[in-house]
Design an enzyme around this catalytic site. Sequence first.
Site, PDB file in Angstrom:
ATOM      1  N   LYS A 141       0.857  -1.190   0.000  1.00 17.50           N
ATOM      2  CA  LYS A 141       0.000   0.000   0.000  1.00 17.50           C
ATOM      3  C   LYS A 141       0.892   1.239   0.000  1.00 17.50           C
ATOM      4  O   LYS A 141       1.758   1.392   0.886  1.00 17.50           O
ATOM      5  CB  LYS A 141      -0.870  -0.041   1.250  1.00 17.50           C
ATOM      6  CG  LYS A 141      -2.200   0.609   1.126  1.00 17.50           C
ATOM      7  CD  LYS A 141      -3.033   0.276   2.359  1.00 17.50           C
ATOM      8  CE  LYS A 141      -4.360   0.979   2.328  1.00 17.50           C
ATOM      9  NZ  LYS A 141      -5.059   0.826   3.605  1.00 17.50           N
TER      10      LYS A 141
HETATM   11  O1  G3P Z   1      -9.287   1.975   4.463  1.00 15.01           O
HETATM   12  C1  G3P Z   1      -8.957   3.240   4.964  1.00 15.01           C
HETATM   13  C2  G3P Z   1      -9.537   3.391   6.307  1.00 15.01           C
HETATM   14  O2  G3P Z   1      -8.866   2.611   7.244  1.00 15.01           O
HETATM   15  C3  G3P Z   1      -9.693   4.777   6.758  1.00 15.01           C
HETATM   16  O3  G3P Z   1     -10.876   4.780   7.419  1.00 15.01           O
HETATM   17  O4  G3P Z   1     -12.552   5.595   8.974  1.00 15.01           O
HETATM   18  O5  G3P Z   1     -10.121   6.199   9.293  1.00 15.01           O
HETATM   19  O6  G3P Z   1     -11.437   7.196   7.439  1.00 15.01           O
HETATM   20  P1  G3P Z   1     -11.265   6.022   8.340  1.00 15.01           P
END
Ligand code: G3P
Length: 218
Positions: A87
């Site tokens: 990633k």
């Molecule tokens: O896949 C990306 C994710 O982990 C981010 O999620 O909820 O932190 O925006 P969030």
Amino acid sequence: MKFFIDTANLDQIREAQDLGILDGVTTNPSLMAKEGIKGKENIKNHYLKICEIVDGDVSAEVISTDYDGMITEGQDLAALHPQIVVKVPAIKEGIKAIKFLSSIGIKTNCTLVFNQGQALLAAKAGATYVSPFIGRLDDTSTDGIELISKIVEMFNFYQFETQVLAASIRHTMHIIQCVEAGADVATCPLSAILGLLKHPLTDIGLKQFLDDYKKVNG
Ligand code: G3P
């Protein structure tokens, strides 16, 4: 649409795997930190544990931000296990790193994608996946799902093989919207996946069936 789970929590990964619908896992440094996984060796071991639980792709994020660092780290991560996808953030050095890693057959996931331009460059560099963050866009009064639709349309029009991996999914309705937008993959918290099963008429209907069965069978 493929289902990935967006967590580094082994219990949640096992629970989703047991459901029989899991196609892969995405992690990021914040998710690893949330589980208290620290130190290079522990982090690598944790990726290996995840690979043992699931059959599909497991995204492991580089923490370098320069080209040399990203490709060294990327090759180290990829060497850990054949399921590892490297990633890489959607920045200038990241696009160069994706181009190199793709050219030597390493799968990549371009992360922190917030517009079509970033997705276009990642696809041109040969990324396996691009990850638009829909929840974080919604947080800024911008329609995250609309970006998914636009990137899907662009990739279809130009016949890019790069898959659209909807990330930063916060709830169940986001998953349904990703289906409608034609995302290839949705990476979700376990709660959002389990939310797909929630319907009061299912619960009421099941109770009725079981009550009727008991009435005549005791
Ligand atoms: O896949 C990306 C994710 O982990 C981010 O999620 O909820 O932190 O925006 P969030």
